[in-house]
Structures are given as C-alpha cells and as structure tokens.
Scaffold this active site. Structure first.
Site, PDB file in Angstrom:
ATOM      1  NE  ARG A  73      -3.342   2.708   2.362  1.00 46.00           N
ATOM      2  CZ  ARG A  73      -4.305   3.039   3.186  1.00 46.00           C
ATOM      3  NH1 ARG A  73      -4.813   2.144   3.998  1.00 46.00           N
ATOM      4  NH2 ARG A  73      -4.776   4.262   3.208  1.00 46.00           N
ATOM      5  NE  ARG A  82      -8.395   3.318   0.387  1.00 44.79           N
ATOM      6  CZ  ARG A  82      -8.570   3.790   1.614  1.00 44.79           C
ATOM      7  NH1 ARG A  82      -8.574   2.984   2.639  1.00 44.79           N
ATOM      8  NH2 ARG A  82      -8.778   5.057   1.799  1.00 44.79           N
ATOM      9  CG  ASP A  85      -8.135   1.399   5.188  1.00 45.59           C
ATOM     10  OD1 ASP A  85      -7.153   1.775   5.860  1.00 45.59           O
ATOM     11  OD2 ASP A  85      -9.296   1.808   5.391  1.00 45.59           O
ATOM     12  CG  ASP A  87      -9.330   1.616   9.114  1.00 46.16           C
ATOM     13  OD1 ASP A  87      -8.151   1.953   8.932  1.00 46.16           O
ATOM     14  OD2 ASP A  87     -10.274   2.059   8.450  1.00 46.16           O
TER      15      ASP A  87
HETATM   16  P1  ADP Z   1      -8.626   5.721   6.506  1.00 43.83           P
HETATM   17  O1  ADP Z   1      -8.522   4.428   7.269  1.00 43.83           O
HETATM   18  O2  ADP Z   1      -9.570   6.702   7.151  1.00 43.83           O
HETATM   19  O3  ADP Z   1      -8.945   5.500   5.043  1.00 43.83           O
HETATM   20  P2  ADP Z   1      -5.763   5.796   6.698  1.00 43.83           P
HETATM   21  O4  ADP Z   1      -5.795   4.313   6.594  1.00 43.83           O
HETATM   22  O5  ADP Z   1      -4.877   6.523   5.731  1.00 43.83           O
HETATM   23  O6  ADP Z   1      -7.223   6.418   6.537  1.00 43.83           O
HETATM   24  O7  ADP Z   1      -5.387   6.145   8.204  1.00 43.83           O
HETATM   25  C1  ADP Z   1      -4.863   7.378   8.555  1.00 43.83           C
HETATM   26  C2  ADP Z   1      -4.279   7.347   9.971  1.00 43.83           C
HETATM   27  O8  ADP Z   1      -5.284   7.082  10.936  1.00 43.83           O
HETATM   28  C3  ADP Z   1      -3.231   6.300  10.277  1.00 43.83           C
HETATM   29  O9  ADP Z   1      -1.961   6.802  10.031  1.00 43.83           O
HETATM   30  C4  ADP Z   1      -3.402   6.011  11.777  1.00 43.83           C
HETATM   31  O10 ADP Z   1      -2.323   6.490  12.557  1.00 43.83           O
HETATM   32  C5  ADP Z   1      -4.625   6.786  12.155  1.00 43.83           C
HETATM   33  N1  ADP Z   1      -5.545   6.077  13.045  1.00 43.83           N
HETATM   34  C6  ADP Z   1      -6.059   6.581  14.189  1.00 43.83           C
HETATM   35  N2  ADP Z   1      -6.877   5.732  14.788  1.00 43.83           N
HETATM   36  C7  ADP Z   1      -6.919   4.623  13.988  1.00 43.83           C
HETATM   37  C8  ADP Z   1      -7.611   3.383  14.073  1.00 43.83           C
HETATM   38  N3  ADP Z   1      -8.442   3.109  15.118  1.00 43.83           N
HETATM   39  N4  ADP Z   1      -7.420   2.483  13.090  1.00 43.83           N
HETATM   40  C9  ADP Z   1      -6.585   2.772  12.043  1.00 43.83           C
HETATM   41  N5  ADP Z   1      -5.895   3.917  11.904  1.00 43.83           N
HETATM   42  C10 ADP Z   1      -6.055   4.850  12.869  1.00 43.83           C
HETATM   43 MG    MG Z   2      -6.960   3.001   7.616  1.00 42.76          MG
END
Ligand code: ADP
Ligand code: MG
Length: 142
Positions: A73, A82, A85, A87
């Site tokens: 990624r 992407r 992803d 989360d």
């Molecule tokens: P999104 O998931 O919203 O599409 P990104 O994957 O680019 O965006 O994540 C951006 C930032 O969010 C990461 O660098 C990470 O540090 C932050 N972040 C904060 N809380 C979380 C969470 N619970 N899960 C994943 N990323 C998180």
């Molecule tokens: Mg994310």
C-alpha cells in the site's frame, strides 16, 4: 485495487502468523459502492475480523500498518483507491484518544460498510462510547 479478495486473504494470512496474534476470525466479504473519495472508483470489498492478541492497541495498530506496507500500500489521496486498508475498530471496551490512535474508530458509527460485516461477527459487542451494541448502531443508520 487489483485482486481485492486475494489482498484480504494475504492480509489475514500475515495477521494469523504474526507474533502476538493468537487467532483471527473473519466475517464474510461484502462488496460495496465507494463512499467519499475521488469520482470514478471501483467497488470496495470489506470485511471485519475478530482478533485475539497479546499486543497492546498501539503495537497492534503498528502491526496493521506493517502489513499494509508489506502488501504494497502506498498512501496517496485519502479515501482514494488502495490495495488494502486495515483499521482498528474496537479493542475490548477501551476508549483511546492518542495522536496516532483513536479507538473506537471515529468514523465506524456512520459507515454501513464497516458496521455490516462487524455486526455479522460481533453484533452484541457494546461500543464503549455510546453504550449501544453494534447491531443497534447499524439499525439506527438512515
Ligand atoms: P482511513 O482508514 O480513514 O482510510 P488511513 O488508513 O490513511 O485512513 O489512516 C490514517 C491514519 O489514521 C493512520 O496513520 C493512523 O495512525 C490513524 N488512526 C487513528 N486511529 C486509527 C484506528 N483506530 N485504526 C486505524 N488507523 C487509525
Ligand atoms: Mg486506515
């Protein structure tokens, strides 16, 4: 982007073999229209996983980001297409507000594409901020 199913399977495989990960249970895969981001994107494939881990939340998020990088990624446009992803949605009943990590995930409550797979494997789990179950939050969406 690309073989979305294969990318999810590869991410789950890496998660299962990671140090500190005891077990991973994956929901079904859900195909959804893109929400936000640039126009003209293809459909997304989403899933939720229930992970048993000995890692602390910060270390677990770091692991997710390592797996994202290993799968290739590249962070470009936010919410753009992407390869993967990953989360962190919930971590037990913990509430975390640090600069790099917010738990529960701050945008999960309004995203059907998150709540639907999550409800499949954890509908009775309680969101520690609102006190509502995942199923209740899903059913209250417009
Ligand atoms: P999104 O998931 O919203 O599409 P990104 O994957 O680019 O965006 O994540 C951006 C930032 O969010 C990461 O660098 C990470 O540090 C932050 N972040 C904060 N809380 C979380 C969470 N619970 N899960 C994943 N990323 C998180
Ligand atoms: Mg994310």
């Amino acid at each position: 982007m690309g073989d979305r199913c294969a990318h999810i399977e590869a991410a789950v495989g890496q998660l299962r073999s990671a140090t500190g990960v005891v077990s991973v249970a994956l929901s079904s895969l859900y195909e959804t229209e893109p929400v936000g981001g640039p126009p003209g994107q293809g459909r997304y494939l989403n899933a939720a996983a229930c992970v048993e881990t000995t890692l602390e939340p910060e270390a677990f998020l770091e692991l997710l980001m390592v797996i994202e990088r290993e799968l290739g990624r590249v962070r470009r446009e936010r919410w753009g297409p992407r390869i993967i992803d990953l989360d962190l949605l919930l971590f037990d009943d913990r509430v975390i507000d640090s600069p790099g990590l917010t738990v529960p995930h701050p945008r999960m409550h309004e995203r059907r594409f998150v709540l639907e797979p999550l409800a499949e494997i954890g509908g009775a789990v309680i969101d520690p901020r609102s006190g509502r179950t995942i199923s209740e939050i899903l059913m209250s969406l417009p």
